[in-house]
Design a protein around this motif. Structure first.
Motif: not given
Length: 336
Positions: A215-225, A178-193
């Motif tokens: 299991w996939e969670r988007p984030v608004s930024a790549l910070h600890r919070a 049950r492996i989750a992914a944190i860090g999707l960023q659909p609002h950016l265009r750099n393609g990294t996420a």
């Protein structure tokens, strides 16, 4: 008494022209010869007359570095490596922060900020590659990151699909399912996420596990919070992950914080992998398993690409698309 270019040439046993090529960052110098010349420069304390050299060549000796966030540990470390590498070429680096804003990126590329640069290294988050190269002409530009320039500009990047796949495969090898992914960023265009998500999903499918949106969670930024909030969202939604792949170490550290706050043991209850190998991850409790890009290679190759464009400004030379090595560093957050 200050040393001259001829003094360096005599100490290194090469011609003055060769010393000039090394100082100017020319690629047409053998590695061993470059090493001897650089050692002679350091031993003699030689410092080229940048003003005179720039006046003769029509160059300033200044290159720009545009990064999204100055406070990001990853970009801060990379900027330091780029400055060190530039100093060996007697270049000055001017650093600016774009915050991933399209107009800020465009302003730097067009020179509207009033700074005169010989070239620019940029990690673009907002502008597509075609806009970058169109705005930058005739400024030499090197892209850092994963958006494909499609032959329009030199690019230096890590293979994010492969790296994310290796991180996820490591978690699978521990028996986690049950492996989750944190860090999707659909609002950016750099393609990294997007590429890291692609590698994550491919590894799951290879193990016979169908990726699940919950299991996939988007984030608004790549910070600890952001990582802490995303981990809390996962737990509150009842996802109950037994592992997390976070798309940056900062996100992973935030996820660890929430896991500890909720009484979960790491790695016994939930294993965590990050990406970037920032210093904080080496001192966490537990220490953080992470994908470590070769940041030294990113700096060296980006500046070499820029030097090639500055000192050999030929439009018919194909754009370089360079992939730097990475490795998975296993630490305490996955039982290492």
């Amino acid at each position: 008494m200050s040393s001259s270019l001829k003094d360096v040439a005599a100490r290194a046993g090469v011609s003055a022209r060769t010393v000039s090529n090394v100082v100017n960052g020319s690629a047409r110098v053998a590695p061993e010869t470059r090493r001897r010349v650089q050692e002679a420069i350091e031993e003699l304390g030689y410092r080229p007359n940048l003003a005179a050299r720039s006046l003769r060549a029509g160059r300033t000796g200044i290159v720009g570095l545009a990064i999204p966030e100055l406070h990001s540990p990853y970009f801060a470390e990379l900027a330091g490596l780029l400055v060190d590498e530039a100093r060996r070429r007697s270049w000055t680096v001017v650093i600016d922060q774009t915050r991933g804003d399209a107009e800020s990126e465009r302003r730097l590329l067009t020179g509207d900020g009033g700074r005169v640069m010989d070239g620019l290294i940029i990690s673009p988050w907002a502008l597509p590659a075609e806009d970058i190269t169109a705005a930058a002409r005739p400024l030499p530009v090197v892209l850092l990151g994963e958006r494909s320039p499609q032959g329009l500009a030199d690019r230096v990047a890590v293979d994010n699909v492969a790296a994310a796949g290796e991180a996820t495969a490591h978690l699978l090898s521990l028996g986690r399912r049950r492996i989750a992914a944190i860090g999707l960023q659909p609002h950016l265009r750099n393609g990294t996420a997007e590429l890291r998500a692609e590698g994550y999903r491919a590894a799951l499918r290879s193990a016979g596990i169908s990726p699940r949106p919950e299991w996939e969670r988007p984030v608004s930024a790549l910070h600890r919070a952001d990582g802490a909030r995303a981990m809390a969202d996962l737990l509150d939604a009842g996802a109950e992950p037994d592992a997390v792949f976070a798309f940056s170490d900062e996100l992973a550290l935030g996820a660890l914080h929430t896991a500890h706050a909720r009484g979960l043991r790491v790695p016994e209850d939930v294993a965590v992998v990050g990406f970037d190998d920032i210093e904080d991850g080496r001192f966490g409790r537990p220490t953080l398993t992470t994908v470590s890009p070769d940041k030294g290679q990113i700096a060296a190759r980006a500046l070499q690409c820029l030097a090639d464009r500055i000192y050999s400004p030929r439009n018919d030379v194909p754009a370089a698309d360079l992939t730097v090595p990475h490795r998975l560093v296993v630490r305490g957050s996955t039982g290492g």
